[in-house]
Design an enzyme around this catalytic site. Sequence first.
Site, mmCIF file in Angstrom:
data_model
loop_
_atom_site.group_PDB
_atom_site.id
_atom_site.type_symbol
_atom_site.label_atom_id
_atom_site.label_comp_id
_atom_site.label_asym_id
_atom_site.label_seq_id
_atom_site.Cartn_x
_atom_site.Cartn_y
_atom_site.Cartn_z
ATOM 1 N N CYS A 1 0.649 5.362 12.722
ATOM 2 C CA CYS A 1 0.712 6.523 13.001
ATOM 3 C C CYS A 1 1.450 6.912 14.550
ATOM 4 C CB CYS A 1 -0.458 7.423 13.129
ATOM 5 S SG CYS A 1 -1.094 7.660 11.443
ATOM 6 N N HIS B 1 0.870 13.656 17.653
ATOM 7 C CA HIS B 1 0.684 13.374 16.144
ATOM 8 C C HIS B 1 -0.320 14.242 15.520
ATOM 9 C CE1 HIS B 1 -0.468 10.870 12.597
ATOM 10 N NE2 HIS B 1 -1.302 10.499 13.177
ATOM 11 N N ASN C 1 -1.962 14.409 7.436
ATOM 12 C CA ASN C 1 -1.538 13.421 8.188
ATOM 13 C C ASN C 1 -0.305 12.648 7.579
ATOM 14 O OD1 ASN C 1 -1.001 11.249 9.848
ATOM 15 N ND2 ASN C 1 -3.370 10.661 10.037
#
Length: 322
Positions: free
Chosen positions: A113, A249, A279
């Site tokens: 990520c 993020h 996500n």
Amino acid sequence: MTYARIVSTGSYLPSNRVSNHDLEKMVDTSHEWILSRTGIENRHIAEDHESTSDLAEKAAISALEAANLSPDSIDLIVIATTTADQVFPSSACLLQDRLGIKGCPAFDVQAVCAGFMYALDIAEKFIRTASATRALVIGAETFSRIIDWKDRSTCVLFGDGAGAIIVEASDTPGIHTTHLHADGQYKDLLSVPVGVSKNFNKVVNGSAFTQMQGGEVFRIAVKCMEKVAEEALEANGVDIDSVDWMIPHQANMRIITATAKRLGIPMSKVIVTVNQHGNTSAASIPLAFDVAVRDGRIKPGDRILIEGFGGGFTWGAAFLTY
Ligand code: COA
């Protein structure tokens, strides 16, 4: 002195939108639980025939069109992804071929990520050292492929998508500083513990799934995101009040609000897409960037702090003028 400056953004989300209510039909969960623990309402999931490079291609074309540039003006392609189409060639090479670009370096970066932070840092260094003049930097994921859709503790969190940014050489500063970190001691807290050289049979039989100790990940993510943001501000001699937009993020609304609170930045200056995207791993930051550029919030000259955190653990930040 040559700087690297962002000239355009683009993104793509698969058309298949999956709501929390849809997930209620698949696992023992509820819209209320997911919303209150994560802030997520919807996520987009790629169709079986859509691969990571398909999503990357659409995001790339949208960024090229936004800047009115032709693909052959690109001389570097970096794709951040954990879910590459194939073991090799890289998704970046597959995209290069689709875009009809020949000869320039093209490669994937794997930092889960935080991957987009790594890809942007690399592209920035290529440009500053005159090894490239215009880079296509992409975060693209079909994370749904490494999710166990029977595991309610992970399947509600993730989604698919791609975001692209074009960075080019400029006489005026764009990306001021980048800051990358990793700490492999946390390898077991968030992982897909199989691959080509380990337990490959699980990949072959389709059980290469994300495992996570959610509470621990949450705690360390907030700490790392706060610390790396402070590192970026300090390196530039600015305080949080001079940041126009923070793009973190997009993992969990509670991680985002906790980080914003610790840094002292109001949520009105934080770009949030996790509610609609879930996500999307390496795609989340460029996707959120593109959403805020296209809806008119981010304008040329704005000062922006972006930061990512992911498995490894890996994390990073960048401070830039758009
Ligand atoms: N629906 C309903 N219940 C669920 C559930 C779901 N989708 N997922 C887990 N639960 C249950 C668990 O089984 C557990 O039940 P138990 O107490 O009976 O064992 C309970 O909910 C856990 O609840 P809680 O401790 O309140 O969860 P939480 O507040 O820690 O939230 C996460 C869980 C995963 C949302 C949270 O820890 C998180 O977001 N962590 C970070 C994850 C992340 O962002 N990873 C990617 C980083 S890049």
